[in-house]
Design a protein around this motif. Sequence first.
Motif, PDB file in Angstrom:
ATOM      1  N   HIS A 238       0.822  -1.211   0.000  1.00 35.53           N
ATOM      2  CA  HIS A 238       0.000   0.000   0.000  1.00 35.53           C
ATOM      3  C   HIS A 238       0.857   1.263   0.000  1.00 35.53           C
ATOM      4  O   HIS A 238       0.481   2.275   0.584  1.00 35.53           O
ATOM      5  CB  HIS A 238      -0.940   0.008   1.217  1.00 35.53           C
ATOM      6  N   GLU A 240       1.656   3.287  -2.516  1.00 33.66           N
ATOM      7  CA  GLU A 240       1.052   4.397  -3.256  1.00 33.66           C
ATOM      8  C   GLU A 240      -0.081   5.042  -2.462  1.00 33.66           C
ATOM      9  O   GLU A 240      -0.232   6.265  -2.460  1.00 33.66           O
ATOM     10  CB  GLU A 240       0.534   3.916  -4.616  1.00 33.66           C
ATOM     11  N   ALA A 241      -0.874   4.201  -1.773  1.00 37.37           N
ATOM     12  CA  ALA A 241      -1.983   4.749  -0.973  1.00 37.37           C
ATOM     13  C   ALA A 241      -1.456   5.613   0.169  1.00 37.37           C
ATOM     14  O   ALA A 241      -1.990   6.689   0.451  1.00 37.37           O
ATOM     15  CB  ALA A 241      -2.844   3.613  -0.431  1.00 37.37           C
ATOM     16  N   GLN A 243       1.388   7.160   0.208  1.00 36.20           N
ATOM     17  CA  GLN A 243       1.982   8.368  -0.370  1.00 36.20           C
ATOM     18  C   GLN A 243       0.940   9.461  -0.571  1.00 36.20           C
ATOM     19  O   GLN A 243       1.200  10.642  -0.313  1.00 36.20           O
ATOM     20  CB  GLN A 243       2.649   8.036  -1.698  1.00 36.20           C
ATOM     21  N   THR A 244      -0.248   9.073  -1.010  1.00 36.62           N
ATOM     22  CA  THR A 244      -1.289  10.080  -1.254  1.00 36.62           C
ATOM     23  C   THR A 244      -1.809  10.708   0.037  1.00 36.62           C
ATOM     24  O   THR A 244      -2.381  11.803  -0.004  1.00 36.62           O
ATOM     25  CB  THR A 244      -2.464   9.436  -2.012  1.00 36.62           C
ATOM     26  N   LEU A 245      -1.602  10.033   1.176  1.00 36.50           N
ATOM     27  CA  LEU A 245      -2.116  10.544   2.447  1.00 36.50           C
ATOM     28  C   LEU A 245      -1.101  11.372   3.223  1.00 36.50           C
ATOM     29  O   LEU A 245      -1.476  12.129   4.124  1.00 36.50           O
ATOM     30  CB  LEU A 245      -2.568   9.376   3.337  1.00 36.50           C
ATOM     31  N   ARG A 248      -1.299  15.602   3.425  1.00 35.62           N
ATOM     32  CA  ARG A 248      -2.378  16.185   4.222  1.00 35.62           C
ATOM     33  C   ARG A 248      -2.427  15.641   5.641  1.00 35.62           C
ATOM     34  O   ARG A 248      -3.092  16.219   6.500  1.00 35.62           O
ATOM     35  CB  ARG A 248      -3.726  15.979   3.531  1.00 35.62           C
ATOM     36  N   THR A 249      -1.708  14.551   5.893  1.00 35.26           N
ATOM     37  CA  THR A 249      -1.616  14.057   7.273  1.00 35.26           C
ATOM     38  C   THR A 249      -0.511  14.790   8.031  1.00 35.26           C
ATOM     39  O   THR A 249      -0.690  15.170   9.190  1.00 35.26           O
ATOM     40  CB  THR A 249      -1.345  12.544   7.289  1.00 35.26           C
ATOM     41  N   ASN A 256      -0.141  21.601   0.725  1.00 33.37           N
ATOM     42  CA  ASN A 256       0.628  22.027  -0.444  1.00 33.37           C
ATOM     43  C   ASN A 256       2.040  22.449  -0.073  1.00 33.37           C
ATOM     44  O   ASN A 256       2.894  22.628  -0.956  1.00 33.37           O
ATOM     45  CB  ASN A 256      -0.089  23.194  -1.141  1.00 33.37           C
ATOM     46  N   ARG A 262       8.592  10.106  -4.131  1.00 31.12           N
ATOM     47  CA  ARG A 262       7.863   9.105  -4.901  1.00 31.12           C
ATOM     48  C   ARG A 262       8.440   7.732  -4.614  1.00 31.12           C
ATOM     49  O   ARG A 262       9.631   7.577  -4.344  1.00 31.12           O
ATOM     50  CB  ARG A 262       7.979   9.401  -6.403  1.00 31.12           C
TER      51      ARG A 262
END
Length: 403
Positions: A238, A240-241, A243-245, A248-249, A256, A262
């Motif tokens: 997981h 990639e999942a 990484q997307t969190l 904002r966490t 931003n 990556r």
Amino acid sequence: MPDANRVLRPVRLAARDLIRVGAGGLRSRPTRVALSALGIAIGIAAMISVVGISSSSREDFHRQIAALGTNLLTVRPGQNLFGDQAHLPTEAVAMIGAIGDVKSVSATGLVPEARIYRNDHIPAAESGSIAVLATRLDLPDTVGANIVAGTYLNEATQHYPAVVLGSTAAAHLGIDSTGPDQQIYLSGRWFTVVGILAHVALAPELDRAALVGWPVAADLLGFDTYPTTAYTRANPDHVEAVQTLLARTANPAAPNEVDVSRPSDALAAQHAADSTLGALLLGLGSVALLVGGIGVANTMVISVLERRGEVGLRRALGATRGDIRNQFLAEALLLSTLGGITGLILGTGVTTCYATTQAWPTVVPSWAMLLGLGATLVIGAVAGLYPATRASRLQPTEALTAP
């Protein structure tokens, strides 16, 4: 007085009797049964060996890929809307650790004004560009760092002037051992060198750094306690999942302003290898099982041809077509079971020996063993169905008069 009009129905064999009769048929031809079982065993052993060796190789490959840090993500502060350097909240590490698929997280914090020297006689301009980083105690486990001399910081030494040097920093300062007499001059204070790191492949920035405890950096060096790099180990499945969190966490108020690394290209290579090996295992396993099924069918067809007299005699004594069919099916299943179990033992042994010689972890998936044995029984039943049906259709007179 018995009823003369009563129709007597033949008694069917119970399952226990059917197994006993089938085993008797196999015992009557031990050499042929042994050779046939060996053929099945070789097919199953080939499948188990292929699956086991490939799985062992894949596990070793996964370990090598994991050592490259495919599941290691780094979180660093970026820039705000005005182009100024942002910073991560002091709670960022704790918030990242709360993500379900994060296995471990640690952090370092740059102490920008700190300078490090071999002694207090070195000119201020000759600091050697060695970064001073405040660090958490769980950093080595997260980034895979090893100590080559001394020890890492602990609950006690993180509160005192103690330092752990990266490999390049230690070489630059001319330090190759640790102890009370090994001291360096850090921002006007003497710090004792308690440990030296080996080269950290996953975080090479630590090689040119001096690591001090988070509390002592705040108390003595003016550290603002903001983490500058958060190292995050994610669940490999997981990445990639996670990484997307992370952005904002780590900074919910301004995601931003967070830079997240990556995943390594090696992770994509790992997924590709898994898909390729999976297709290979399926193909080779199918061929091996097909070979075993052909062996069962061949054995049972020959058995029917050789035992036509026995079949005719049993039919003449009252055995039904179902009894004959079930007898030969039982023999086929017993033969398949014997070959399958032997094949599992042989395949596991071959896998263990080969993996040991290659210094791989031995992995024989339980699903492969269950699938191999189950498929052997299914193929044995299918392969024995035609000979069993053929035997059941023999007429007693035809079978008894056959040459």
